[in-house]
Design an enzyme around this catalytic site. Structure first.
Site, PDB file in Angstrom:
ATOM      1  N   LYS A  22       0.829  -1.208   0.000  1.00 22.78           N
ATOM      2  CA  LYS A  22       0.000   0.000   0.000  1.00 22.78           C
ATOM      3  C   LYS A  22       0.863   1.258   0.000  1.00 22.78           C
ATOM      4  CE  LYS A  22      -1.640   1.896   3.945  1.00 22.78           C
ATOM      5  NZ  LYS A  22      -1.375   3.342   3.981  1.00 22.78           N
ATOM      6  N   ASN A  23       1.869   1.280   0.894  1.00 23.71           N
ATOM      7  CA  ASN A  23       2.637   2.518   1.053  1.00 23.71           C
ATOM      8  C   ASN A  23       3.496   2.840  -0.160  1.00 23.71           C
ATOM      9  OD1 ASN A  23       1.493   2.944   3.477  1.00 23.71           O
ATOM     10  ND2 ASN A  23       3.307   2.536   4.721  1.00 23.71           N
ATOM     11  N   CYS A 120      -3.757  13.155  13.278  1.00 23.54           N
ATOM     12  CA  CYS A 120      -4.448  11.873  13.131  1.00 23.54           C
ATOM     13  C   CYS A 120      -4.278  11.104  14.423  1.00 23.54           C
ATOM     14  CB  CYS A 120      -3.910  11.088  11.942  1.00 23.54           C
ATOM     15  SG  CYS A 120      -2.259  10.479  12.232  1.00 23.54           S
ATOM     16  N   ARG A 125       1.695  14.586  13.461  1.00 21.13           N
ATOM     17  CA  ARG A 125       2.171  14.321  12.102  1.00 21.13           C
ATOM     18  C   ARG A 125       2.253  15.583  11.235  1.00 21.13           C
ATOM     19  NH1 ARG A 125      -0.163   8.628   9.917  1.00 21.13           N
ATOM     20  NH2 ARG A 125       1.695   8.630   8.635  1.00 21.13           N
ATOM     21  N   ASP A 310       5.020   0.265  11.931  1.00 23.29           N
ATOM     22  CA  ASP A 310       3.763  -0.293  11.427  1.00 23.29           C
ATOM     23  C   ASP A 310       3.549  -1.749  11.842  1.00 23.29           C
ATOM     24  OD1 ASP A 310       3.168   2.105  10.302  1.00 23.29           O
ATOM     25  OD2 ASP A 310       3.469   1.488   8.223  1.00 23.29           O
ATOM     26  N   ARG A 402      -8.519  -0.025   4.734  1.00 30.21           N
ATOM     27  CA  ARG A 402      -7.593   0.909   4.103  1.00 30.21           C
ATOM     28  C   ARG A 402      -6.320   0.193   3.651  1.00 30.21           C
ATOM     29  NH1 ARG A 402      -5.560   5.162   7.629  1.00 30.21           N
ATOM     30  NH2 ARG A 402      -4.313   5.320   5.759  1.00 30.21           N
TER      31      ARG A 402
END
Ligand code: UD1
Length: 428
Positions: A22-23, A120, A125, A310, A402
């Site tokens: 995803k990233n 968030c 961030r 993560d 997501r």
């Protein structure tokens, strides 16, 4: 809102195919704005975040076509011209990474108006490093009413940019602007994540001149224009790492296919230290634990090649059932222990002091309703649920959607009792 119900206790056995990262995928999609030629991305994950970015790109002038190719899902992105250089608050608020269209928009069209992302669940961030880097490249930046107004009517110019600390987003963002700047850009203290290397490889395929991929110094020689290309998205080391921890948590034997074990070094050695058997192959890794209880191990999150933030929530879930005490220190994000109170609802014994969590292993977890707070925290709760006695219901699973493709299917194919409860009121 959907929920996920898990009845814990079943060991995982079988194999799990790993999707594209995803990233990386979302940054590669943004990179497509840099050329008027088509960019074809293969090994694309199909996720809420990629669908979301596709929506934003369409508004900017990109034709986005999803294809089921012979070797899996592909996305074709083509922006003959930028029809709008505006990304609204509503769009950027829903997915922070959409802020990274700012650099390509300035580089390609000389101006842009993009909302600031705001905070968030895992901390403030800020994007100060992104903005300073774009200014160093010659963009004129004004902040007004929550928006970044950027102008570079005569184009960007190469510069030397030294980051005070490592930022994945700022490194990528600078790259996406510098490739079309005039002259040389040098990025010092650049992030070295495999997803950044992937973006660099794609940009090079498009005709960019970049040296130093995977090191902390990047040299970029700006070019006048970029071409189209075909590029496979790198396998998702966070998805693979998540399933590796899940298998370690439940016991059993799981082979993760289509992954890159060399990108998972920090996690795999921690798993081994805890007592898990890890068998690495070129494009797969086998994770096995049969019966024996795991040992508590300490860890510190760090930028790559350190232990990925993560994967911190997932590893913490694993440590809740290990024998002994594990000290987990989070150094990347200021507020990334939101999952602690939810894990406590399952019976975990965890105390937090500043950026450090102490996890005392318990004999059993017991299922309970829990609430997802962010993408990685929520999958940590799923992992805990897989090993807890009885039923765990994870609320707010849109966080999971997501970043995890077909999560329930991939886990239930290995014997997990996990199912999605559709569309009922979110009681959390
Ligand atoms: C990316 C990943 C995220 C991962 C993180 C760290 C994406 C879409 N997200 O996030 O999954 O957890 O890397 O590996 O790729 N910071 C500043 N100012 C800035 C930029 C960052 O202070 O201008 C701080 C952040 O608040 C954070 C730290 O730097 O404390 C690292 O953040 P960064 O590496 O930029 O993370 P992201 O790119 O946001």
């Amino acid at each position: 809102m959907d929920r996920i119900a898990i009845v814990g206790g079943a060991p995982l056995n079988g194999s799990i195919p790993i999707s594209g990262a995803k990233n990386s995928a979302i940054k590669l999609m943004a990179a497509s704005l840099l050329t008027d030629q088509p960019l074809r991305l293969t090994n694309m994950p199909r996720l809420a975040d990629t669908r979301f970015l596709a929506r934003l790109l369409r508004r900017l002038g990109t034709e986005v076509t999803e294809i089921d190719g012979p070797e899996g899902p592909e996305t074709l992105l083509h922006t003959p011209e930028i029809v709008s250089a505006f990304a609204s608050y509503d769009l950027v608020r829903q997915m922070r990474a959409s802020f990274n269209v700012l650099g390509p928009l300035i580089a390609r069209s000389g101006h842009a108006k993009v909302s600031l992302p705001g905070g968030c669940a895992i901390g403030g961030r800020p994007v100060d490093l992104h903005l300073k880097a774009l200014e160093a490249l010659g963009a004129h930046i004004d902040l007004n009413e929550g928006y970044v107004y950027a102008q570079a009517p005569r184009g960007l110019t190469g510069a030397k940019i030294e980051f005070p600390f490592v930022s994945v987003g700022a490194t990528e963002h600078t790259l996406l602007a510098a490739v079309l700047a005039q002259g040389e850009t040098v990025i010092l203290n650049a992030a070295r994540e495999p997803e950044i290397v992937d973006v660099i490889e794609c940009l090079i395929r498009m005709g960019a001149k970049i040296e130093g991929a995977g090191t902390s110094t990047l040299h970029i020689q700006g070019v006048d224009r970029l071409d189209g290309a075909t590029h496979p998205v790198v396998p998702d080391r966070i998805e693979a790492g998540t399933y590796a921890v899940a298998a370690a948590m439940t016991g059993g034997k799981v082979t993760l296919t289509g992954c890159r074990p060399e990108h998972m070094g920090a996690l795999l050695s921690k798993l081994e230290e805890a007592g898990v058997t890890v068998r690495r192959a070129e494009a797969s890794v086998e994770i096995e634990r049969q019966g024996e209880r795991l040992r508590a191990v300490d860890l510190v999150t760090d930028p790559y090649p350190g232990f990925a933030t993560d994967l911190q929530a997932q590893f913490m879930a694993l440590m809740t059932l290990a024998s002994g005490e594990s000290v987990i220190r989070e150094t990347v994000f200021e507020n990334r222990f939101m999952h602690v109170s939810e894990l406590a609802r399952l019976g975990a014994d965890i105390s937090v002091h500043g950026g450090e969590a102490r996890v005392k292993g318990v004999e059993t977890l017991r299922g309970a309703p829990v609430m997802a707070t962010d993408l990685r925290a929520s999958v940590g709760l799923v992992i805990a649920g897989l090993a807890a006695r009885g039923e765990t219901v994870v609320h707010r699973v849109y966080h999971l959607d997501r970043g995890f493709e077909r999560l329930e299917e991939k886990l239930s194919n290995c014997g997990a009792d996990i199912r999605r409860l559709k569309g009922e009121e979110d009681a959390a």
